[in-house]
Design an enzyme around this catalytic site. Structure first.
Site, PDB file in Angstrom:
ATOM      1  CD  GLU A  41      -2.407   1.287   2.831  1.00 32.79           C
ATOM      2  OE1 GLU A  41      -1.806   0.811   3.830  1.00 32.79           O
ATOM      3  OE2 GLU A  41      -3.529   1.807   2.910  1.00 32.79           O
ATOM      4  CE  LYS A 112      -7.066   1.312   3.693  1.00 26.84           C
ATOM      5  NZ  LYS A 112      -5.898   1.942   4.351  1.00 26.84           N
ATOM      6  CB  CYS A 147      -3.894  -1.377   4.752  1.00 26.90           C
ATOM      7  SG  CYS A 147      -2.783  -1.241   6.184  1.00 26.90           S
TER       8      CYS A 147
HETATM    9  O1  LIG Z   1      -5.658  -1.628  11.150  1.00 25.41           O
HETATM   10  C1  LIG Z   1      -4.499  -1.381  11.454  1.00 25.41           C
HETATM   11  O2  LIG Z   1      -4.024  -1.687  12.539  1.00 25.41           O
HETATM   12  C2  LIG Z   1      -3.581  -0.721  10.473  1.00 25.41           C
HETATM   13  C3  LIG Z   1      -4.297  -0.130   9.298  1.00 25.41           C
HETATM   14  C4  LIG Z   1      -3.457   0.788   8.500  1.00 25.41           C
HETATM   15  O3  LIG Z   1      -2.353   1.114   8.889  1.00 25.41           O
HETATM   16  C5  LIG Z   1      -3.924   1.314   7.222  1.00 25.41           C
HETATM   17  O4  LIG Z   1      -5.005   0.939   6.752  1.00 25.41           O
HETATM   18  O5  LIG Z   1      -3.201   2.133   6.608  1.00 25.41           O
END
Ligand SMILES: O=C(O)CCC(=O)C(=O)O
Length: 266
Positions: A41, A112, A147
């Site tokens: 990402e 996303k 993510c």
């Molecule tokens: O859910 C998490 O702990 C991390 C999510 C995250 O860093 C993101 O989506 O950029």
């Protein structure tokens, strides 16, 4: 099928442009070694470099698109090129993943859906996608997630309902919640009886150490391969036919009960 997950390091000492060129070269190096290559990402900026999102945002067919399309066709691989901060000329920024075919054509773009940060960061700086994205490859169908999406099992069930058998998660997951990363990747594989290919970043940016530990999990929840915390290319061979075999032998997905009645009474 062979997949290479490129767990690239995102550090402030390297410009987005330098990292873009390095990533393209790493993709080209997978020629002959992988059929499918995955990047993480927001690897041009770092997922936590909030102030860089607007500065480095690019149109869908911007510099990352161009280099990655070329790298996919040079290497002859399917390429999930991770995500970019996308500047929509008529809307907000989006955290958008790009998937290219081995001829370098765009096969899919995924914005996303679940933005991270609660009332700050990505959650306020970027718009939310609304569409599930799957990509048909010879031998398997990819389901695309990014993510924080990993925490929302209904998204993955949606992808599976649309035929996904190999779930790709491009991430910039922080080290401090690494235990969740591995646990959730395995949970998504077990509950959906699917392969999970979860590719994170290495390094530290914006003061946030990244977890690394990209992982490939099979439909039984076993870890086939796991990276360490530094920059690494994790290559793994897997048999997509195991998804149908697992779903046949242990048909739990068929026992889902949908549309339950709400609770009654006080
Ligand atoms: O859910 C998490 O702990 C991390 C999510 C995250 O860093 C993101 O989506 O950029």
């Amino acid at each position: 099928m062979r997949a290479s997950l490129i767990q690239i390091a995102v550090d402030e000492g390297e410009s987005a442009e330098a990292r873009r060129r390095r990533a393209a070269s790493l993709v080209r190096q997978q020629a002959g070694a992988a059929d499918l290559v995955v990047l993480p990402e927001l690897w041009t900026t770092g997922a936590f470099a909030y102030e860089a999102f607007a500065a480095e945002a690019e149109p869908l067919e911007g510099p990352t698109y161009e280099l990655m399309a070329k790298a996919a066709s040079d290497a002859g691989v399917w390429l999930h090129a991770g995500s970019i901060p996308e500047r929509d000329p008529e809307g907000p920024l989006y955290n958008t993943s790009l998937v290219f075919s081995p001829s370098g054509d765009l096969a899919a773009a995924y914005r996303k859906i679940h933005r991270f940060g609660f009332d700050q960061g990505e959650a306020v700086l970027m718009g939310a996608g609304r569409e599930l994205v799957t990509v048909r490859l010879p031998g398997t169908t990819l389901g695309v997630a990014t993510c924080y999406d990993l925490r929302f099992p209904e998204l993955f069930r949606g992808l599976v309902a649309h035929g996904a058998e190999t779930l790709i998660v491009a991430a910039g997951w922080p080290e401090r919640r690494r235990a969740h990363w591995t646990l959730l990747a395995r949970a998504r594989a077990v509950e959906n009886q699917a392969f999970v290919l979860a590719c994170g970043t290495a390094g530290t940016h914006a003061g946030v150490a990244q977890a690394g530990h990209s992982v490939v999990v099979d439909p039984w929840g076993e870890v086939l391969a796991e990276a360490g915390s530094g920059e690494q290319v994790l290559t793994v061979e897997f048999d997509p036919a195991r998804v149908a075999a697992t779903r046949d032998q242990f048909p739990a997905l068929k026992d889902r009960v949908l549309g339950l009645e709400p609770p009654t009474g006080a």
